[in-house]
Design a protein around this motif. Structure first.
Motif, short mmCIF file in Angstrom:
data_model
loop_
_atom_site.label_atom_id
_atom_site.label_comp_id
_atom_site.label_asym_id
_atom_site.label_seq_id
_atom_site.Cartn_x
_atom_site.Cartn_y
_atom_site.Cartn_z
N LEU A 172 -80.38 75.96 30.45
CA LEU A 172 -80.86 75.08 29.38
C LEU A 172 -80.11 73.76 29.45
O LEU A 172 -79.00 73.63 28.95
CB LEU A 172 -80.67 75.75 28.01
N GLU A 173 -80.74 72.78 30.07
CA GLU A 173 -80.07 71.51 30.34
C GLU A 173 -79.71 70.77 29.07
O GLU A 173 -80.33 70.92 28.02
CB GLU A 173 -80.97 70.62 31.20
N SER A 174 -78.69 69.93 29.19
CA SER A 174 -78.27 69.01 28.12
C SER A 174 -77.98 69.74 26.82
O SER A 174 -78.44 69.35 25.74
CB SER A 174 -79.33 67.93 27.90
N THR A 175 -77.20 70.81 26.91
CA THR A 175 -76.84 71.62 25.75
C THR A 175 -75.42 71.27 25.30
O THR A 175 -74.52 71.06 26.12
CB THR A 175 -76.93 73.11 26.08
N ILE A 176 -75.21 71.23 23.98
CA ILE A 176 -73.89 71.02 23.41
C ILE A 176 -73.56 72.19 22.50
O ILE A 176 -74.40 72.66 21.74
CB ILE A 176 -73.81 69.68 22.63
N THR A 177 -72.33 72.71 22.63
CA THR A 177 -71.80 73.69 21.69
C THR A 177 -70.46 73.18 21.18
O THR A 177 -69.78 72.40 21.86
CB THR A 177 -71.62 75.07 22.35
N SER A 178 -70.09 73.58 19.99
CA SER A 178 -68.91 72.99 19.35
C SER A 178 -67.85 74.04 19.07
O SER A 178 -68.12 75.24 18.99
CB SER A 178 -69.31 72.31 18.03
N GLY A 179 -66.62 73.55 18.91
CA GLY A 179 -65.50 74.42 18.58
C GLY A 179 -64.23 73.62 18.46
O GLY A 179 -64.25 72.42 18.18
N ILE A 180 -63.10 74.28 18.66
CA ILE A 180 -61.80 73.64 18.60
C ILE A 180 -60.98 74.05 19.82
O ILE A 180 -61.33 74.98 20.54
CB ILE A 180 -61.02 74.01 17.32
N ILE A 181 -59.88 73.34 20.03
CA ILE A 181 -58.87 73.79 20.99
C ILE A 181 -58.13 74.95 20.34
O ILE A 181 -57.50 74.81 19.30
CB ILE A 181 -57.89 72.66 21.33
N SER A 182 -58.24 76.14 20.94
CA SER A 182 -57.60 77.33 20.38
C SER A 182 -56.18 77.51 20.89
O SER A 182 -55.34 78.13 20.21
CB SER A 182 -58.42 78.57 20.72
N GLY A 183 -55.89 77.00 22.08
CA GLY A 183 -54.56 77.15 22.65
C GLY A 183 -54.45 76.34 23.93
O GLY A 183 -55.46 75.95 24.53
N VAL A 184 -53.22 76.06 24.34
CA VAL A 184 -52.97 75.32 25.57
C VAL A 184 -51.94 76.08 26.40
O VAL A 184 -51.33 77.05 25.95
CB VAL A 184 -52.46 73.89 25.27
N ASN A 185 -51.78 75.64 27.65
CA ASN A 185 -50.81 76.24 28.57
C ASN A 185 -51.06 77.73 28.78
O ASN A 185 -50.13 78.53 28.85
CB ASN A 185 -49.37 76.00 28.08
N ARG A 186 -52.33 78.08 28.88
CA ARG A 186 -52.70 79.46 29.20
C ARG A 186 -52.77 79.64 30.71
O ARG A 186 -52.83 78.67 31.46
CB ARG A 186 -54.07 79.80 28.60
N THR A 187 -52.77 80.89 31.16
CA THR A 187 -53.09 81.18 32.55
C THR A 187 -54.52 81.68 32.61
O THR A 187 -54.97 82.42 31.73
CB THR A 187 -52.14 82.22 33.15
N MET A 188 -55.24 81.28 33.64
CA MET A 188 -56.66 81.56 33.74
C MET A 188 -56.98 82.09 35.12
O MET A 188 -56.54 81.53 36.12
CB MET A 188 -57.43 80.25 33.48
N PRO A 189 -57.75 83.18 35.22
CA PRO A 189 -58.07 83.72 36.54
C PRO A 189 -59.07 82.84 37.28
O PRO A 189 -59.99 82.27 36.69
CB PRO A 189 -58.68 85.09 36.22
#
Length: 375
Positions: A172-189
């Motif tokens: 679905l092109e040109s889609t926007i979803t909203s939220g907040i920054i929940s955390g920083v400096n995480r490790t991600m696989p």
């Protein structure tokens, strides 16, 4: 595209690849265009920077944010699926644009389709990619005139800041979803290990969002590159700092040389503290090392195991508590420092707790080996 590599993390983590199989979706959907009434609200930008100006009361005008950024968002089309991306760099003289996306979106493709928000479809050439950071750059020789490059922030966002994820979830092109920054400096696989300095968000990130930007509501700058949704209300993005560090090198060289330490880092848990009779409560435990790695020559891995509360706990390994004069309290801090502050060939000074004594050791960083392939 092959890419030279990131710091060693030896634990295996399964990651859901957030791109959309073409066979599942059929043809891409038509781009959704904002109505004239919506477009009229989208004129508030800073004349000096071109960045979005938002209200000062802490709210977010998502309509304004969408209209000021969406023309820079693209859909990436490959033989195996669909993903997202955004224009990172643009040569206004000849129209050449460079699109940042995820490595797992292009998935070893040399040529991809790049569809812009107003329907223009261009052929893009993958000029660089790295599995370790899950980043790729696609060159488009003729970028539409209405497209601008998005600015990527130089600052670490703060938890609680409002953000939007932009892209093509489920095609679905040109889609926007909203939220907040929940955390920083995480490790991600990633497909080749674990990446530090990741951004956590509760903005919905679905298959097809991968490679699109996570945009700060305050000024419309990119806080990260969406990589995958981990669970309900938990998604992750590659940090802007790593995008700024790696993407320009991929554009210039096609590859990126990652530093290599060669340890399996573990958090300093209460069972490890108890079994090793440690007098520290923070640091990084060396739970294992790669044979022949730079760390194997200077650091000490576990020499045995003890049973604590019916758990088998390693004993005898070093505890890293400092690097180059900086205190190390968590695995994320160690991995983030190695990736952002060191290069292959650099020598780092580490402070470790070994056999109950504080010692200083020097380790010369190697170059991350090619990721292993599976049959």
């Amino acid at each position: 595209m092959g890419a030279k590599q990131t710091l060693t993390l030896l634990f295996v983590i399964t990651v859901a690849v957030a791109s959309v199989p073409v066979a599942t979706l059929g043809q891409p959907t038509a781009s959704a265009q904002p109505s004239p009434a919506v477009q009229d609200t989208a004129n508030a930008t800073d004349a000096g920077t071109g960045q979005v100006q938002q209200p000062d009361d802490g709210t977010c005008n998502y309509v304004q944010l969408y209209n000021q950024t969406i023309d820079s968002i693209v859909q990436i089309q490959t033989a195996s699926g669909l993903g997202s991306g955004f224009v990172f760099d643009l040569n206004e003289e000849n129209g050449t644009g460079y699109v940042v996306t995820n490595e797992h979106v292009v998935n070893e493709s040399g040529i991809v389709g790049v569809r812009f928000s107003q329907g223009n479809l261009s052929t893009g050439q993958v000029v660089g990619a790295t599995a370790y950071a899950d980043l790729a750059v696609v060159r488009v020789n003729e970028t539409p005139e209405y497209v601008d490059a998005l600015s990527v922030t130089n600052d670490t966002p703060q938890p609680g800041e409002k953000v939007a994820a932009l892209g093509s979830p489920f095609g679905l092109e040109s889609t926007i979803t909203s939220g907040i920054i929940s955390g920083v400096n995480r490790t991600m696989p990633t497909r080749a290990g674990v990446l530090p300095n990741a951004i956590q968000t509760d903005a919905p990130i679905n298959p097809g969002n991968s490679g699109g930007p996570l945009v700060l509501c305050g000024n419309g700058t990119v806080a990260g590159v969406n990589q995958a949704g981990g669970a309900e209300n938990i998604g992750f993005a590659i940090s802007a700092s790593l995008v700024n560090q790696i993407a320009p090198v991929l554009i210039q060289n096609g590859t990126y040389e990652f530093p290599y330490l060669g340890i399996r880092p573990a958090p300093l848990t209460q069972p490890i503290i108890e079994a090793n009779d440690l007098n520290v409560t923070s640091g990084v435990y060396v739970a294992g090392m790669m044979r022949g790695s730079p760390a194997s020559e200077e650091l000490q891995e576990p020499t045995g195991f003890e049973i604590v509360n019916r758990q088998r706990v390693p004993v005898g390994g070093d505890v890293i508590v400092g690097i180059d004069g900086q205190r190390v309290e968590t695995r994320e801090e160690l991995l983030g420092y190695v990736l952002t502050e060191t290069r292959p060939g650099d020598t780092v000074d580490m402070t470790v707790i070994r056999d109950g004594e504080r010692q200083n050791v020097s380790v010369t960083m190697g170059e991350r080996p090619e990721p292993r392939t599976t049959a």
